[in-house]
Design an enzyme around this catalytic site. Sequence first.
Site, PDB file in Angstrom:
ATOM      1  N   ASP A 159       0.839  -1.202   0.000  1.00 59.27           N
ATOM      2  CA  ASP A 159       0.000   0.000   0.000  1.00 59.27           C
ATOM      3  C   ASP A 159       0.878   1.258   0.000  1.00 59.27           C
ATOM      4  O   ASP A 159       2.094   1.166   0.221  1.00 59.27           O
ATOM      5  CB  ASP A 159      -0.937  -0.045   1.221  1.00 59.27           C
ATOM      6  N   ASP A 219     -10.530   3.111  -3.764  1.00 58.21           N
ATOM      7  CA  ASP A 219     -11.008   1.802  -3.299  1.00 58.21           C
ATOM      8  C   ASP A 219     -12.428   1.504  -3.783  1.00 58.21           C
ATOM      9  O   ASP A 219     -13.306   2.365  -3.729  1.00 58.21           O
ATOM     10  CB  ASP A 219     -11.034   1.756  -1.764  1.00 58.21           C
TER      11      ASP A 219
END
Length: 431
Positions: A159, A219
């Site tokens: 990430d 997302d």
Amino acid sequence: MEKTALLLLVLGGLRSVVEALDNGLALKPTMGWLHWERFMCNTDCDNDPDNCISERLYMQMADVMVKEGWKEAGYEYVCIDDCWPSHQRDAEGRLQADPQRFPGGIKKLADYVHSKGLKLGIYADVGQTTCARYPGSLGYYETDAQTFADWDVDLLKFDGCFLNWTLLGEGYINMSKALNKTGKSILYSCEWPLYEWPFNRPNYTAIRETCNHWRNYVDVSDSWSSIRTILDWTSSHQDIIVPAAGPGGWNDPDMLVIGNFGLSHDQQESQMALWAIMAAPLLMSNDLRDICPRSKALLQNKHIIAINQDPLGTQGYRTAKSNNFEVWEKPLSNNSLAVAVMNLQDIGGPQKFPVVVIPGWKICDPRCTVTQILPQYKEMGVQTKQSDIALSVNPTGTTLLTITPIKGNFRRAHKLFWKNESVKRDQTNTL
Ligand code: GLA
């Protein structure tokens, strides 16, 4: 096949292979399961033992994946997302799993998942902390890569939270090198472009040389508007991102949310069809222990999976749009095209769409064979350039077809994509 056509195919293949991260992985889009969208950062194992982030969750998913046909359908990776580690590193500075929730540790979990013939994915972050504020890997890339290798982990989702964007490239590249240095094959899933886009146009050549797939955009959540937004972003950037995809490296539009709560069945079919067309990693985030039979059949549909996994490895893109419809097309290795016709109107009933309006229908000159894959499998037989049939597409649903020219029209089919229509946004046809 004509000689020139063969040459084009070979060159097309080489172009991707040479530039990709050279770890021999992700030659086809990754398939598996990833916990985030469905289970998020639920660490409350006392009150919610079935849904908290714990070794039990991944062991149960692995069990179901073998028993219920998921593994056989091609889903291979069981992936941990954020919130697995302890808040402290150990005395040697290594990451450690939360001892209450992962009493056996990650190595044991990896052994268990491997014993089922599956692979284990783990999650870390290029910056100071993960997005959910667990320890980040900044300053520990080599230590963490070695820890994951020692644990026999097969995939790393890395990430991009809590790092200045100017350092993202360096961070992702250094972790890629650290993973390579371990000598173990670890598939490398990045979010580098997603975190760079707000400031700068990312360098997709460098990204493809560094990562096996990469998230570009925000997302996914369990809603149709989320799926629409991701598709809109993808089509409006297709001239930049589509050429970067190919065997070894893929654009990642985020998880499949099929089998959850927010999408109608037609919308689930749209997500599955379009993720196949986009040659996207198929990482489901749902509860495989409790999923309705229709969603399961859709996720395991071998015809759709074959489009996603097609060995040519070309990402499809939007070729036409109107207020009501979008057409997306993906060249396939057997001279065919996969075509998705999506009805965006979210009011009223099914809408008609004449097949001759599909830009790729030009390959039906003089004739082609057509197979409908969604909403139902149906051989549509031999069609011509002038066929007067119309598809009937439900609101927010998608009809998915494959079209194969009958008389050696391969060159024509592929020229459509690389030349005439190219991947230029402003060349998307308006219907
Ligand atoms: C970011 C990522 C998500 C997920 C969460 C975890 O938002 O984009 O996919 O990994 O972090 O905190």
